[in-house]
Design an enzyme around this catalytic site. Sequence first.
Site, PDB file in Angstrom:
ATOM      1  N   ARG A 119      61.513  73.269  24.636  1.00 30.34           N
ATOM      2  CA  ARG A 119      61.950  74.171  23.547  1.00 30.34           C
ATOM      3  C   ARG A 119      61.767  75.634  23.966  1.00 30.34           C
ATOM      4  O   ARG A 119      62.602  76.482  23.686  1.00 30.34           O
ATOM      5  CB  ARG A 119      61.145  73.921  22.271  1.00 30.34           C
ATOM      6  CG  ARG A 119      61.524  72.661  21.558  1.00 30.34           C
ATOM      7  CD  ARG A 119      62.873  72.724  20.886  1.00 30.34           C
ATOM      8  NE  ARG A 119      62.819  73.347  19.586  1.00 30.34           N
ATOM      9  CZ  ARG A 119      63.713  73.157  18.627  1.00 30.34           C
ATOM     10  NH1 ARG A 119      64.760  72.358  18.837  1.00 30.34           N
ATOM     11  NH2 ARG A 119      63.617  73.762  17.485  1.00 30.34           N
ATOM     12  N   THR A 125      67.368  78.846  18.106  1.00 34.58           N
ATOM     13  CA  THR A 125      68.686  78.285  17.757  1.00 34.58           C
ATOM     14  C   THR A 125      69.835  79.296  17.832  1.00 34.58           C
ATOM     15  O   THR A 125      70.906  78.982  18.330  1.00 34.58           O
ATOM     16  CB  THR A 125      68.619  77.718  16.313  1.00 34.58           C
ATOM     17  OG1 THR A 125      67.520  76.819  16.235  1.00 34.58           O
ATOM     18  CG2 THR A 125      69.900  76.997  15.952  1.00 34.58           C
ATOM     19  N   ARG A 136      69.449  79.697  26.026  1.00 36.45           N
ATOM     20  CA  ARG A 136      70.328  80.214  24.973  1.00 36.45           C
ATOM     21  C   ARG A 136      70.396  81.744  24.978  1.00 36.45           C
ATOM     22  O   ARG A 136      71.403  82.327  24.595  1.00 36.45           O
ATOM     23  CB  ARG A 136      69.841  79.699  23.618  1.00 36.45           C
ATOM     24  CG  ARG A 136      70.116  78.201  23.417  1.00 36.45           C
ATOM     25  CD  ARG A 136      69.314  77.659  22.261  1.00 36.45           C
ATOM     26  NE  ARG A 136      69.701  76.327  21.844  1.00 36.45           N
ATOM     27  CZ  ARG A 136      69.061  75.642  20.896  1.00 36.45           C
ATOM     28  NH1 ARG A 136      68.012  76.180  20.283  1.00 36.45           N
ATOM     29  NH2 ARG A 136      69.470  74.441  20.549  1.00 36.45           N
ATOM     30  N   HIS A 159      70.928  70.926  23.131  1.00 38.27           N
ATOM     31  CA  HIS A 159      70.045  70.442  22.076  1.00 38.27           C
ATOM     32  C   HIS A 159      68.745  70.031  22.745  1.00 38.27           C
ATOM     33  O   HIS A 159      68.759  69.460  23.835  1.00 38.27           O
ATOM     34  CB  HIS A 159      70.634  69.214  21.379  1.00 38.27           C
ATOM     35  CG  HIS A 159      69.605  68.474  20.570  1.00 38.27           C
ATOM     36  ND1 HIS A 159      69.228  68.884  19.322  1.00 38.27           N
ATOM     37  CD2 HIS A 159      68.817  67.404  20.874  1.00 38.27           C
ATOM     38  CE1 HIS A 159      68.267  68.090  18.877  1.00 38.27           C
ATOM     39  NE2 HIS A 159      67.999  67.185  19.794  1.00 38.27           N
ATOM     40  N   GLU A 170      64.883  60.289  18.652  1.00 36.37           N
ATOM     41  CA  GLU A 170      66.137  60.682  19.306  1.00 36.37           C
ATOM     42  C   GLU A 170      66.350  59.917  20.621  1.00 36.37           C
ATOM     43  O   GLU A 170      67.472  59.536  20.953  1.00 36.37           O
ATOM     44  CB  GLU A 170      66.130  62.191  19.567  1.00 36.37           C
ATOM     45  CG  GLU A 170      66.215  62.995  18.271  1.00 36.37           C
ATOM     46  CD  GLU A 170      66.208  64.504  18.491  1.00 36.37           C
ATOM     47  OE1 GLU A 170      66.130  64.948  19.653  1.00 36.37           O
ATOM     48  OE2 GLU A 170      66.276  65.230  17.496  1.00 36.37           O
TER      49      GLU A 170
END
Length: 201
Positions: A119, A125, A136, A159, A170
């Site tokens: 992460r 996000t 990102r 993701h 997941e």
Amino acid sequence: MEHPKYEQTLVIVKPDGVQRSLIGEVISRYERVGLKLVAIKMVIPTEAHVEAHYTLDPNWMRITGEKTIKGYKDKGLLPPSEDPLEITRVVLASLKKYLTAGPVVAMIWEGAHAVKIVRKLTGGTEPLTSDVGTIRGDYVLDSYSMSDLDVRSVRNIVHASGSVEEAEMEIKHWFTETEIQKYRLIQEQIIYDVNLDGIKE
Ligand code: ADP
């Protein structure tokens, strides 16, 4: 307690990441920190698979809506709605289109604190505010206000599971047991070995 080096997390290179030829870049970011790739495959997911993925956690709809509202308010902007669930219903509809637009690459990364480390390297996000140096932050220029204007998902390349519990759910959603490899990387001896034995000749 199981040793922390066995923690696993799910990563998906989303269709924009694949189309922008960033699969290798994404892999190298997680590889170079010392994590171990234990499963990988390319698939075009169905809308049902994507919806099931995002609703594995019953709190996801509320949290994502709240995060979006905060994202707007932090910039002094008015959110499209004050109701987190209403916001996420729209987000989910867009997400189904986004993630089924083309092939994605699903992976499982293993290593100490895999969930948090991935992460951190992935970034927040919304690319507009993701830290420099994260995937990102370095490769996308999207924002909630632009994606909402165009009624689509925020494009953010990857993701990554948000917690150990989410990762467990997941991973089961994307991979079968037989698709996950159990093996030792030689570098683990340097990363995890207690005494760093066997280096000196
Ligand atoms: P993350 O992927 O960082 O865990 P979330 O689980 O909150 O973030 O959201 C899932 C995905 O939905 C995001 O990665 C992004 O692609 C998209 N998304 C989230 N919030 C919005 C929003 N307000 N508008 C458009 N797309 C969004």
